[in-house]
Motif scaffolding. Structure first.
Motif, PDB file in Angstrom:
ATOM      1  N   MET A  69       0.815  -1.209   0.000  1.00  0.00           N
ATOM      2  CA  MET A  69       0.000   0.000   0.000  1.00  0.00           C
ATOM      3  C   MET A  69       0.854   1.266   0.000  1.00  0.00           C
ATOM      4  SD  MET A  69      -2.807  -1.665   0.000  1.00  0.00           S
ATOM      5  CE  MET A  69      -3.964  -0.312   0.079  1.00  0.00           C
ATOM      6  N   GLY A  70       1.913   1.254   0.793  1.00  0.00           N
ATOM      7  CA  GLY A  70       2.714   2.462   0.919  1.00  0.00           C
ATOM      8  C   GLY A  70       3.633   2.715  -0.250  1.00  0.00           C
ATOM      9  N   ILE A  79       0.678  10.439   2.577  1.00  0.00           N
ATOM     10  CA  ILE A  79       0.366  10.454   4.013  1.00  0.00           C
ATOM     11  C   ILE A  79       1.674  10.541   4.782  1.00  0.00           C
ATOM     12  CG2 ILE A  79      -0.693   9.203   5.931  1.00  0.00           C
ATOM     13  CD1 ILE A  79      -2.518   7.820   3.939  1.00  0.00           C
ATOM     14  N   PRO A  80       1.899  11.623   5.540  1.00  0.00           N
ATOM     15  CA  PRO A  80       3.162  11.754   6.287  1.00  0.00           C
ATOM     16  C   PRO A  80       3.303  10.674   7.347  1.00  0.00           C
ATOM     17  CG  PRO A  80       1.575  13.442   6.966  1.00  0.00           C
ATOM     18  CD  PRO A  80       0.990  12.766   5.767  1.00  0.00           C
ATOM     19  N   SER A  81       4.551  10.240   7.576  1.00  0.00           N
ATOM     20  CA  SER A  81       4.837   9.191   8.577  1.00  0.00           C
ATOM     21  C   SER A  81       3.900   8.001   8.380  1.00  0.00           C
ATOM     22  CB  SER A  81       4.713   9.748  10.000  1.00  0.00           C
ATOM     23  OG  SER A  81       5.557  10.852  10.191  1.00  0.00           O
ATOM     24  N   TYR A  82       3.838   7.520   7.135  1.00  0.00           N
ATOM     25  CA  TYR A  82       2.840   6.510   6.775  1.00  0.00           C
ATOM     26  C   TYR A  82       2.996   5.221   7.579  1.00  0.00           C
ATOM     27  CZ  TYR A  82      -0.103   3.447   3.958  1.00  0.00           C
ATOM     28  OH  TYR A  82      -1.082   2.569   3.543  1.00  0.00           O
ATOM     29  N   VAL A  83       4.223   4.850   7.922  1.00  0.00           N
ATOM     30  CA  VAL A  83       4.418   3.596   8.642  1.00  0.00           C
ATOM     31  C   VAL A  83       3.769   3.652  10.018  1.00  0.00           C
ATOM     32  CG1 VAL A  83       6.656   4.278   9.609  1.00  0.00           C
ATOM     33  CG2 VAL A  83       6.123   1.846   9.298  1.00  0.00           C
ATOM     34  N   PHE A  87       0.516   1.366  11.082  1.00  0.00           N
ATOM     35  CA  PHE A  87       0.605   0.435  12.207  1.00  0.00           C
ATOM     36  C   PHE A  87      -0.356   0.809  13.338  1.00  0.00           C
ATOM     37  CE2 PHE A  87       3.084  -1.674  15.750  1.00  0.00           C
ATOM     38  CZ  PHE A  87       2.744  -2.948  15.356  1.00  0.00           C
ATOM     39  N   SER A  88      -0.573   2.106  13.562  1.00  0.00           N
ATOM     40  CA  SER A  88      -1.517   2.516  14.613  1.00  0.00           C
ATOM     41  C   SER A  88      -2.932   2.061  14.292  1.00  0.00           C
ATOM     42  CB  SER A  88      -1.477   4.035  14.802  1.00  0.00           C
ATOM     43  OG  SER A  88      -1.815   4.708  13.605  1.00  0.00           O
ATOM     44  N   GLY A  89      -3.271   1.998  13.008  1.00  0.00           N
ATOM     45  CA  GLY A  89      -4.576   1.456  12.631  1.00  0.00           C
ATOM     46  C   GLY A  89      -4.613  -0.058  12.692  1.00  0.00           C
ATOM     47  N   MET A  90      -3.526  -0.688  12.270  1.00  0.00           N
ATOM     48  CA  MET A  90      -3.475  -2.155  12.273  1.00  0.00           C
ATOM     49  C   MET A  90      -3.573  -2.728  13.677  1.00  0.00           C
ATOM     50  SD  MET A  90      -0.571  -3.010   9.405  1.00  0.00           S
ATOM     51  CE  MET A  90      -0.332  -4.604  10.176  1.00  0.00           C
ATOM     52  N   VAL A 200     -13.340  -8.014   5.969  1.00  0.00           N
ATOM     53  CA  VAL A 200     -13.634  -6.676   5.445  1.00  0.00           C
ATOM     54  C   VAL A 200     -13.409  -5.578   6.480  1.00  0.00           C
ATOM     55  CG1 VAL A 200     -15.311  -7.635   3.834  1.00  0.00           C
ATOM     56  CG2 VAL A 200     -16.096  -6.792   6.045  1.00  0.00           C
ATOM     57  N   ALA A 201     -13.143  -5.965   7.741  1.00  0.00           N
ATOM     58  CA  ALA A 201     -13.037  -4.962   8.808  1.00  0.00           C
ATOM     59  C   ALA A 201     -11.951  -3.942   8.517  1.00  0.00           C
ATOM     60  CB  ALA A 201     -12.769  -5.657  10.148  1.00  0.00           C
ATOM     61  N   ILE A 202     -10.834  -4.398   7.982  1.00  0.00           N
ATOM     62  CA  ILE A 202      -9.703  -3.499   7.755  1.00  0.00           C
ATOM     63  C   ILE A 202     -10.011  -2.476   6.658  1.00  0.00           C
ATOM     64  CG2 ILE A 202      -8.505  -4.852   5.986  1.00  0.00           C
ATOM     65  CD1 ILE A 202      -5.902  -4.255   7.605  1.00  0.00           C
ATOM     66  N   TRP A 203     -11.012  -2.801   5.802  1.00  0.00           N
ATOM     67  CA  TRP A 203     -11.395  -1.864   4.742  1.00  0.00           C
ATOM     68  C   TRP A 203     -12.535  -0.950   5.172  1.00  0.00           C
ATOM     69  CZ3 TRP A 203      -7.936  -1.767   1.026  1.00  0.00           C
ATOM     70  CH2 TRP A 203      -7.189  -2.916   0.780  1.00  0.00           C
ATOM     71  N   LEU A 204     -13.203  -1.283   6.272  1.00  0.00           N
ATOM     72  CA  LEU A 204     -14.293  -0.451   6.779  1.00  0.00           C
ATOM     73  C   LEU A 204     -13.801   0.663   7.690  1.00  0.00           C
ATOM     74  CD1 LEU A 204     -16.947  -3.195   7.640  1.00  0.00           C
ATOM     75  CD2 LEU A 204     -16.909  -1.663   5.661  1.00  0.00           C
ATOM     76  N   SER A 205     -12.504   0.783   7.834  1.00  0.00           N
ATOM     77  CA  SER A 205     -11.906   1.812   8.681  1.00  0.00           C
ATOM     78  C   SER A 205     -10.660   2.358   7.983  1.00  0.00           C
ATOM     79  CB  SER A 205     -11.542   1.228  10.056  1.00  0.00           C
ATOM     80  OG  SER A 205     -10.781   0.046   9.899  1.00  0.00           O
ATOM     81  N   PRO A 206     -10.259   3.582   8.302  1.00  0.00           N
ATOM     82  CA  PRO A 206      -9.145   4.232   7.589  1.00  0.00           C
ATOM     83  C   PRO A 206      -7.773   3.743   8.049  1.00  0.00           C
ATOM     84  CG  PRO A 206     -10.002   5.709   9.254  1.00  0.00           C
ATOM     85  CD  PRO A 206     -10.897   4.496   9.268  1.00  0.00           C
ATOM     86  N   VAL A 207      -7.462   2.498   7.737  1.00  0.00           N
ATOM     87  CA  VAL A 207      -6.168   1.937   8.099  1.00  0.00           C
ATOM     88  C   VAL A 207      -5.141   2.226   7.008  1.00  0.00           C
ATOM     89  CG1 VAL A 207      -4.902  -0.171   8.658  1.00  0.00           C
ATOM     90  CG2 VAL A 207      -7.238   0.129   9.480  1.00  0.00           C
ATOM     91  N   PHE A 208      -5.484   1.877   5.770  1.00  0.00           N
ATOM     92  CA  PHE A 208      -4.573   2.110   4.648  1.00  0.00           C
ATOM     93  C   PHE A 208      -4.721   3.523   4.075  1.00  0.00           C
ATOM     94  CE2 PHE A 208      -5.567  -2.560   4.021  1.00  0.00           C
ATOM     95  CZ  PHE A 208      -4.455  -2.977   4.723  1.00  0.00           C
ATOM     96  N   TYR A 209      -5.944   4.017   4.077  1.00  0.00           N
ATOM     97  CA  TYR A 209      -6.284   5.278   3.429  1.00  0.00           C
ATOM     98  C   TYR A 209      -6.679   6.319   4.471  1.00  0.00           C
ATOM     99  CZ  TYR A 209     -10.871   3.225   4.328  1.00  0.00           C
ATOM    100  OH  TYR A 209     -11.945   2.639   4.939  1.00  0.00           O
ATOM    101  N   GLN A 210      -6.861   7.570   4.032  1.00  0.00           N
ATOM    102  CA  GLN A 210      -7.309   8.638   4.919  1.00  0.00           C
ATOM    103  C   GLN A 210      -8.806   8.881   4.751  1.00  0.00           C
ATOM    104  OE1 GLN A 210      -4.169  11.726   3.960  1.00  0.00           O
ATOM    105  NE2 GLN A 210      -4.198  11.956   6.185  1.00  0.00           N
ATOM    106  N   TRP A 211      -9.400   9.495   5.767  1.00  0.00           N
ATOM    107  CA  TRP A 211     -10.833   9.754   5.738  1.00  0.00           C
ATOM    108  C   TRP A 211     -11.230  10.667   4.583  1.00  0.00           C
ATOM    109  CZ3 TRP A 211     -12.351  14.808   5.964  1.00  0.00           C
ATOM    110  CH2 TRP A 211     -11.423  15.731   6.451  1.00  0.00           C
ATOM    111  N   THR A 212     -10.312  11.490   4.105  1.00  0.00           N
ATOM    112  CA  THR A 212     -10.623  12.397   2.995  1.00  0.00           C
ATOM    113  C   THR A 212     -11.015  11.630   1.734  1.00  0.00           C
ATOM    114  OG1 THR A 212      -8.240  12.481   2.540  1.00  0.00           O
ATOM    115  CG2 THR A 212      -9.174  14.268   3.839  1.00  0.00           C
ATOM    116  N   MET A 213     -10.444  10.456   1.544  1.00  0.00           N
ATOM    117  CA  MET A 213     -10.794   9.655   0.376  1.00  0.00           C
ATOM    118  C   MET A 213     -12.239   9.201   0.444  1.00  0.00           C
ATOM    119  SD  MET A 213      -7.330   7.339   0.014  1.00  0.00           S
ATOM    120  CE  MET A 213      -5.718   8.114  -0.127  1.00  0.00           C
TER     121      MET A 213
END
Length: 297
Positions: A69-70, A79-83, A87-90, A200-213
């Motif tokens: 993804m990154g 996304i700044p400091s993407y790692v 990880f904070s979402g994961m 699907v849980a990981i896609w229902l929350s902004p883990v990889f992407y930002q809320w702006t998307m």
């Protein structure tokens, strides 16, 4: 002897196979502690690495997702400091998935105890929550170390947001887990439904992407509904706790507050209420179905 009879007579009558639910767990805390130890012992029996798997699994996940993804999809450049963001979402998603998986199977796995003795059946799902918490602590330690190396300096509000994220995820997952633990006794399809939800849980929350998307792709009402998802709320609170710069400035010169969704404080309060409602509904469903657990098992 007379006083004993009086005490027994004063006890309220209960339907067979029922307890007072989650409110009674404090009285059974010693047994709860034993169940947690048993589950950890069974899980790591014959394992060479043991608790080290709590570090290995999320580390492999992080590496794979960060590269895919990154780097390949280029999200790390926007996304700044993407790692740290990733990880904070994961960490929250892993916490949610482990609670959900373990609680759903908790009654089936403990069928001999359920069939032979009476004890609050909620002890089994709640013990699974504690086991999940034991596993998430090492991940949080790694996250904190990584965030500190990236320049994170937590304030009180950041720390409170991190604690609230864990509480929200815990309530939400336990509520769903209680309901599906009861369903699983009667219909084994419940486990397959939970596996789909975890997928699907990981896609229902902004883990990889930002809320702006999400806000750019969907109408306002649908984005508001998305924000009410306690899982998305927990991830965003984790971002605020470990990722949002505490000095109030982001690398491109904008304001750190712009990194969070609009009205996120108010939506956080509403999301907590949603998670609490799910927990109450899960407890009600569990309580209504637990009376025949022993017969069905």
């Amino acid at each position: 002897m007379a006083s004993t009879n009086v005490d027994l007579a004063d006890e309220p009558l209960r339907a067979p196979g029922h307890s007072a639910g989650l409110l009674e767990l404090f009285r059974w805390r010693f047994l709860l502690k034993l169940l947690v130890k048993k589950e950890l012992r069974v899980r790591y029996r014959g394992s060479v690495l043991g608790m080290l798997w709590s570090y290995v699994k999320p580390a492999v996940q992080l590496i794979v997702y960060y590269i895919a993804m990154g780097q390949f999809l280029g999200l790390g450049r926007s996304i700044p400091s993407y790692v740290v963001y990733l990880f904070s979402g994961m960490v929250m998603i892993n916490f949610f998935n482990e609670i959900l998986s373990n609680t759903t199977r908790s009654i089936i796995f403990n069928a001999p105890l359920v069939g032979k003795i009476f004890l609050p059946r909620e002890l089994f799902p709640v013990s699974s929550v504690w086991v999940a918490f034991v596993h998430v602590v090492p991940q949080i330690v790694v996250l904190v170390v990584g965030a500190l190396l990236m320049g994170w300096r937590p304030g009180l509000v950041n720390l409170l947001a991190g604690v609230l994220a864990l509480v929200v995820i815990c309530m939400f997952a336990l509520g769903i887990g209680l309901a599906f633990a009861a369903f699983d006794v009667y219909f084994r399809d419940a486990e397959n439904i939970i596996e789909l939800l975890m997928m699907v849980a990981i896609w229902l929350s902004p883990v990889f992407y930002q809320w702006t998307m999400v806000s750019n792709a969907f109408p306002t009402w649908l984005f508001t509904l998305y924000q009410l998802n306690p899982l998305a709320l927990g991830v965003e609170l984790s971002h605020y706790a470990f990722w949002v710069p505490t000095n109030g400035v982001i690398p491109d010169g904008g304001a750190a507050a712009d990194l969070m969704p609009p009205h996120w404080v108010i939506m956080s309060g509403v999301g907590v209420l949603v998670a609490l409602l799910v927990l109450v509904c899960g407890q009600v469903i569990f309580h209504r179905l637990e009376g025949k657990f022993a017969q069905e098992l």
